[in-house]
Scaffold this active site. Structure first.
Site, PDB file in Angstrom:
ATOM      1  N   GLY A   1       0.664  -0.655  -0.065  1.00 25.62           N
ATOM      2  CA  GLY A   1      -0.153   0.057   0.315  1.00 25.62           C
ATOM      3  C   GLY A   1       0.384   0.645   0.611  1.00 25.62           C
ATOM      4  N   ARG A   2       0.104   2.275  -0.150  1.00 25.14           N
ATOM      5  CA  ARG A   2       1.041   3.907  -0.553  1.00 25.14           C
ATOM      6  C   ARG A   2      -0.587   4.500  -0.164  1.00 25.14           C
ATOM      7  NH1 ARG A   2       5.447   5.615  -2.825  1.00 25.14           N
ATOM      8  NH2 ARG A   2       6.212   3.502  -4.010  1.00 25.14           N
ATOM      9  N   GLY A   3       0.384   5.307   0.981  1.00 28.25           N
ATOM     10  CA  GLY A   3      -1.060   6.279   2.081  1.00 28.25           C
ATOM     11  C   GLY A   3      -0.014   7.302   1.731  1.00 28.25           C
TER      12      GLY A   3
ATOM     13  N   GLY B   1       2.530   7.276   4.475  1.00 29.73           N
ATOM     14  CA  GLY B   1       3.923   6.690   3.589  1.00 29.73           C
ATOM     15  C   GLY B   1       3.537   4.218   3.288  1.00 29.73           C
TER      16      GLY B   1
ATOM     17  N   LYS C   1       5.108  -0.077   7.464  1.00 31.90           N
ATOM     18  CA  LYS C   1       4.905   1.127   7.270  1.00 31.90           C
ATOM     19  C   LYS C   1       6.437   2.091   7.800  1.00 31.90           C
ATOM     20  CE  LYS C   1       1.097   3.457   6.850  1.00 31.90           C
ATOM     21  NZ  LYS C   1      -0.173   3.745   6.798  1.00 31.90           N
TER      22      LYS C   1
ATOM     23  N   ASP D   1      -8.617  11.478   9.304  1.00 35.52           N
ATOM     24  CA  ASP D   1      -8.196  11.429   8.434  1.00 35.52           C
ATOM     25  C   ASP D   1      -8.879  10.424   7.920  1.00 35.52           C
ATOM     26  OD1 ASP D   1      -7.144  11.651   5.712  1.00 35.52           O
ATOM     27  OD2 ASP D   1      -5.159  10.936   6.139  1.00 35.52           O
TER      28      ASP D   1
END
Ligand SMILES: *[C@@H]1O[C@H](CO)[C@@H](O)[C@H](O)[C@H]1NC(C)=O
Ligand SMILES: *[C@@H]1O[C@H](CO)[C@@H](O)[C@H](O)[C@H]1NC(C)=O
Ligand SMILES: *[C@@H]1O[C@H](CO)[C@@H](O)[C@H](O)[C@H]1NC(C)=O
Ligand SMILES: *[C@@H]1O[C@H](CO)[C@@H](O)[C@H](O)[C@H]1NC(C)=O
Length: 809
Positions: free
Chosen positions: A522-524, A527, A543, A638
């Site tokens: 994943g990429r959020g 990071g 992460k 968030d």
């Protein structure tokens, strides 16, 4: 002497004689007793130990010259007792004895020979008394059958493999350091549910699982009548009523105990054998004030700087300055037959649980007062604005006050003693910069109705709970902090602890675990995330945090690491070796929510209604925990589908909580938009200068909920060039109109068409209603996450009365 009789006149000489026969007390501690041997109270080294030496049993000093026959952990720094034979009847420090008599009975006798306790195994084949490595003291016959065991009569503690059954009641001790019986019990109720009850001299009431919910809402069942629960050696507790939980440091080789502490909380502890200290790895009630009876009658439980504090309301004083359990008594007298006039004293954000004389809905504050005024047995009432609920109280018990407690208590006090009100107006605004904050509660229109004729002495309208409590202290002049000499952490509010597996990792270790950061999952905003396997075979997500987060993170991260809830991603640890900052969390198998609801291509695999509802409830519970239960009230800042992960059973787990706090440490300000949430999910106050409160998460939750109902991203609904916020506004207006219209067909139009009408109509309508309230522009009108949880749970499918879903096809 060949036929010992229980007659006391020959008992003493017999015991003396037996003690001469017993092996030298000063030698190596024994692991078993054979018939005719004994332990004497005078020699502290005269004990029985388990083969591994983890447990010992013998005389335990409970007061000056008073002793109990107990089993304790040998390796804890402070002697920790696991079991006691005579908790409420200690024996004398001279001449008392534990004897395994020639007749096979094990007997505890006081100085004068009085039998205080016995195993009732006389005239059996009893051959040996042994303390096993499990901490179980057993009386065995020659072929090894157990004739009596301490596991069958627990006191306040259950050890691994020691079951609690129908016949067993675990009873707390009365005070820290004391062994005698207190008022709290853990037991299987007549409906097969494992419960905690306060059983005091005046009242008795159940406080766990949550008495405001039905059994199934608490995740329990009444159907399994076996009434059996046990903690296993790995630290997993499983009960026949479907209660199940695990120690946060799950695994073998750790000494644990499940203890019903004197404060009424059930806690699972693990022993750190090197330091001899205990850490809590699970607890039944993170919020201690929810335990009944803590502050006695009229007393109010609240939290002040992580400590549980009892206080008396104004015009009340402690009944016994040394014992909060006796509560507070009024400094005024109430008489029912004279023409005494009454007034109301407001205590905001306070509730007294139970003892409702009368309960009314949709009734004005004045009408509520009237009910109480006219009934002499009414001591006060609890009024909840908004839903306009009125509870008249016959007894004020289980008082508690916290920013998340809904409503106001009005005490009924004689007019003659009322004085002019103090008006300390204090506002505490939480924001994402500062997670040490309370949810803002006061709303200005709450008091708008209280004009004209009505009078009350104290007008605490706009103050926060803390302000109120400070005033309580000043006015009442009585306050007292529970302090624990022996177990310093145990009375603090939850959300701390649960820490023993949180640790710092080295960069090398994580590089190895992730195969040099090969498997990106994943990429959020915060990071890039990699999958990895730790040396202990735990599958984790690692992460890499961006540059914005640097510096000494240990303390703050470990704080976040201690937050533990089934709907929050578990944080195992971190690595901080410049320039690398990494977070190690649990790996959640099914990925993030967005992949399951926004996938256009995979129609066959679309998330079903049941799962969606479950996710809605779980996310709300996770956020409610962050907002209301942790002492470090955390605002997520968030909330969006990308940050909601789903496990194998589609139970949601919220990720990235607490990072808003860390992010600001970066300092260069370039990441403000990222820190401040994600477009499309951001509450309007982000763009105004209003302080950021937990209500920003409520707003974002509303957007996510809407997306789950509709099955598409709200930002994709953009009509023409309109802004996302504009679209959302008009959508909410439209939904509001539909809700008011009272028609039913509209629900079908809103709900994701890919479900082909396979959904629960009532739940969908309720969810839309919640969406509309969460997306209120005015944050004061948005509900709290706690009340969202309550609303959703009231529409939960009740498995015990399962009805067919309303399928519109
Ligand atoms: C032994 O029997 C007596 C009388 O029946 C009972 O009160 C006591 O609790 C028993 N003791 C144990 C250890 O079971
Ligand atoms: C009832 O609980 C016991 C003990 O936990 C368990 O072994 C048993 O399978 C349960 N029975 C049913 C019907 O679920
Ligand atoms: C509650 O109060 C209402 C209004 O005063 C009254 O009509 C009703 O009988 C009361 N109910 C109970 C259970 O006392
Ligand atoms: C949050 O912190 C920033 C930078 O430290 C500051 O400018 C801002 O005013 C703070 N916000 C609030 C609501 O306190």
């Amino acid at each position: 002497m060949k036929n010992p009789s229980p007659l006391t006149n020959i008992l003493i000489p017999l015991l003396l004689f037996l003690s001469l026969l017993s092996p030298s007390a000063s030698g190596e501690a024994r692991t078993s007793l054979s018939r005719g041997s004994s332990l004497s109270v005078e020699d502290v080294s005269d004990i029985l130990v388990s083969p591994s030496k983890s447990f010992a049993c013998g005389f335990y000093n409970v007061g000056s010259n008073a002793y109990a026959f107990s089993i304790w952990f040998s390796d804890s720094a402070i002697k920790t007792v696991a079991w006691t034979a005579n908790r409420d009847r200690p024996v004398n420090g001279h001449g008392s004895k534990i004897s395994f008599r020639k007749d096979g009975g094990m007997v505890l006798a006081d100085t004068d020979g009085t039998v205080v306790w016995s195993t009732n195994t006389s005239s059996t084949q009893a051959d040996q008394v042994q303390l096993l490595d499990t901490g179980n003291l057993v009386v065995k016959d020659p072929s090894g059958n157990i004739l009596w065991q301490s596991f069958d009569s627990p006191t306040d503690t259950l050890l691994p493999t020691q079951p609690i059954t129908k016949a067993i009641r675990v009873v707390s001790s009365a005070a820290p350091g004391s062994l005698s019986s207190g008022y709290y019990s853990l037991y299987f109720d007549s409906d097969n549910v494992l419960r905690l009850i306060y059983d005091g001299p005046e009242i008795s009431s159940i406080y766990w699982p949550n008495p405001d919910y039905r059994v199934f809402q608490n995740g329990r069942t009444t159907y399994n009548s076996s009434r059996y629960a046990v903690l296993d050696e790995m630290g997993k507790f499983v009960s026949s009523d479907q209660l199940a939980f695990s120690a946060s440091d799950m695994g073998s080789g750790i000494l644990r105990r499940l203890t019903l502490d004197y404060d009424g909380n059930l806690r699972l502890y693990s022993l750190d054998e090197s330091k001899g200290t205990w850490s809590v790895t699970w607890e039944a009630l993170p919020q201690l004030c929810l335990i009944h009876g803590l502050c006695g009658r009229n007393g109010i439980c609240t939290y002040v700087q992580s400590k549980v504090v009892c206080s008396c309301p104004p015009h009340y004083e402690m009944s016994d300055p040394n014992d909060w359990r006796k509560g507070c008594m009024p400094k005024f007298s109430v008489s029912c037959n004279t023409a005494q006039r009454f007034t109301h004293l407001a205590l905001p954000q306070t509730d007294f649980w139970g003892y409702d004389l009368n309960y009314s809905t949709s009734i004005s504050l004045e009408a509520c007062w009237k009910i109480c005024e006219e009934d002499c047995s009414c001591e006060g009432m609890h009024y909840v604005f908004g839903s306009a609920l009125c509870y008249a109280k016959s007894i004020l018990f289980n008082g508690r006050s916290s920013p998340s407690t809904p409503g106001i208590v009005y005490l009924r006090i004689p007019e003659s003693i009322s004085t002019s009100g103090s008006s300390a107006l204090q506002m505490h605004q939480p924001n994402c910069n500062d997670t040490h904050s309370e949810a803002t509660v006061s709303s200005s229109n709450m008091y708008a109705s209280s004009s004209g004729k009505t009078r009350w002495a104290y007008f605490y309208g706009f103050i926060s709970a803390f302000g109120a409590i400070e005033i309580l202290f000043i006015v009442s002049g009585w306050w007292f902090t529970f302090r624990m000499e022996q177990k310093p952490t145990s009375l603090e509010e939850g959300c701390r602890l649960i820490s023993s597996q949180f640790r710092q990792f080295t960069y090398e270790e994580l590089k190895r675990a992730t195969g040099k950061f090969r498997d990106e999952i994943g990429r959020g905003g915060a990071g890039v995330v990699y999958k990895g396997v730790l040396d202990d075979q735990r599958v984790v997500a690692v992460k890499k945090l961006g540059d914005a987060i640097q510096g000494e993170l240990g303390a703050e991260l470990s704080l976040i690491g201690r937050i533990y809830h089934k709907n929050l991603v578990r944080i195992w640890g971190f690595c901080s070796e410049a320039p690398h900052t990494l977070l190690v969390t649990e790996f959640v198998t099914n990925g993030s929510l967005d992949k399951h609801i926004f996938d256009e291509h995979d129609k066959a695999n679309v998330l079903g209604w049941g799962e969606r509802f479950k996710i809605a409830v779980g996310v709300a519970q996770g956020l409610a925990y962050l907002h209301h239960e942790c002492l470090e009230w955390v605002i997520h800042c968030d909330v969006k589908p990308e940050n909601i992960l789903l496990d194998g059973e589609f139970e949601p787990k919220i990720a990235d909580f607490g990072l808003a706090k860390l992010s600001k440490r970066g300092g260069d300000g370039s990441d403000i938009s990222r820190i401040r949430g994600t477009r499309g999910y951001m509450a309007p106050e982000w763009t105004t200068n209003l302080p950021i409160t937990a209500k920003v998460d409520v707003y974002s939750y509303g957007v996510v909920l809407l997306e789950m109902v509709k099955g598409c991203r709200v930002s994709n609904l953009m009509v023409d060039e309109e802004e996302v916020e504009g679209t959302l506004k008009s959508l909410v207006r439209m939904l509001k109109g539909k809700l008011k219209s009272g028609e039913e067909s509209w629900v079908e139009e809103i709900v994701d068409s890919r479900l082909n009408g396979q959904f629960n109509c009532q739940q969908a309508e309720k969810m839309v209603e919640i969406v509309v309230s969460c997306l209120e522009e005015d944050r004061n009108k948005r509900p709290t996450m706690d009340s969202v949880v309550h609303k959703l749970l009231s529409y939960h499918d009740d498995p015990s009365s399962h009805k067919e879903l309303a399928v519109n096809q």
